[in-house]
Design a protein around this motif. Structure first.
Motif, mmCIF file in Angstrom:
data_model
loop_
_atom_site.group_PDB
_atom_site.id
_atom_site.type_symbol
_atom_site.label_atom_id
_atom_site.label_comp_id
_atom_site.label_asym_id
_atom_site.label_seq_id
_atom_site.Cartn_x
_atom_site.Cartn_y
_atom_site.Cartn_z
ATOM 1 N N ASP A 121 6.645 6.181 7.312
ATOM 2 C CA ASP A 121 6.137 7.228 8.192
ATOM 3 C C ASP A 121 6.658 8.571 7.705
ATOM 4 O OD1 ASP A 121 4.920 8.504 10.283
ATOM 5 O OD2 ASP A 121 6.493 8.047 11.725
ATOM 6 N N TRP A 122 5.915 9.214 6.823
ATOM 7 C CA TRP A 122 6.356 10.466 6.215
ATOM 8 C C TRP A 122 5.556 11.679 6.670
ATOM 9 C CZ3 TRP A 122 2.708 13.145 3.523
ATOM 10 C CH2 TRP A 122 1.562 12.429 3.156
ATOM 11 N N LEU A 123 4.387 11.478 7.222
ATOM 12 C CA LEU A 123 3.518 12.600 7.557
ATOM 13 C C LEU A 123 4.124 13.509 8.625
ATOM 14 C CD1 LEU A 123 0.854 14.034 7.082
ATOM 15 C CD2 LEU A 123 -0.165 12.574 8.816
ATOM 16 N N GLY A 124 4.665 12.951 9.682
ATOM 17 C CA GLY A 124 5.262 13.758 10.749
ATOM 18 C C GLY A 124 6.447 14.576 10.261
ATOM 19 N N PRO A 125 7.456 13.940 9.631
ATOM 20 C CA PRO A 125 8.589 14.723 9.128
ATOM 21 C C PRO A 125 8.190 15.762 8.076
ATOM 22 C CG PRO A 125 9.184 12.417 9.247
ATOM 23 C CD PRO A 125 7.727 12.506 9.537
ATOM 24 N N SER A 163 0.848 -1.181 0.000
ATOM 25 C CA SER A 163 0.000 0.000 0.000
ATOM 26 C C SER A 163 0.887 1.235 0.000
ATOM 27 C CB SER A 163 -0.909 0.003 1.232
ATOM 28 O OG SER A 163 -0.138 0.185 2.399
ATOM 29 N N LEU A 164 0.278 2.376 -0.134
ATOM 30 C CA LEU A 164 1.020 3.629 -0.113
ATOM 31 C C LEU A 164 1.702 3.825 1.239
ATOM 32 C CD1 LEU A 164 1.657 6.095 -1.834
ATOM 33 C CD2 LEU A 164 -0.355 7.194 -0.883
ATOM 34 N N ALA A 165 1.032 3.430 2.299
ATOM 35 C CA ALA A 165 1.607 3.565 3.637
ATOM 36 C C ALA A 165 2.856 2.701 3.787
ATOM 37 C CB ALA A 165 0.578 3.179 4.696
#
Length: 83
Positions: free
Chosen positions: A61-65, A54-56
């Protein structure tokens, strides 16, 4: 929460807990077998090995950075503005 993790990663999982709810969850998030809280049971369920990712899983974990970088960019822009 575990069902949402299966949907996010598009992978099945078995959730085994000593005092909570144990379950077998397929890649679509459907709970195929479940033992209630505190019950001593053996669960048997057939789940596929899962296929693609999947994309995730691909991006991690890219959203936080990314949010942190955007914040730093906005703060830098505000500091360079004239009053």
């Amino acid at each position: 929460m575990s069902a949402f993790r299966s949907i996010e990663t598009r992978r099945p999982q078995f959730r085994a807990t000593p005092t909570g709810i144990s379950a077998a969850i397929d890649a679509t998030g459907e709970i195929t077998a479940m033992a209630p809280v505190g019950a001593r049971e053996v669960l048997a369920a057939a789940v596929s090995a899962g296929g693609g990712g999947s994309l995730a899983l691909a991006l991690g974990d890219w959203l936080g950075p990314a949010s942190g970088l955007a914040l730093v960019g906005l703060l830098a822009r505000e500091r360079t503005r004239e009053p």
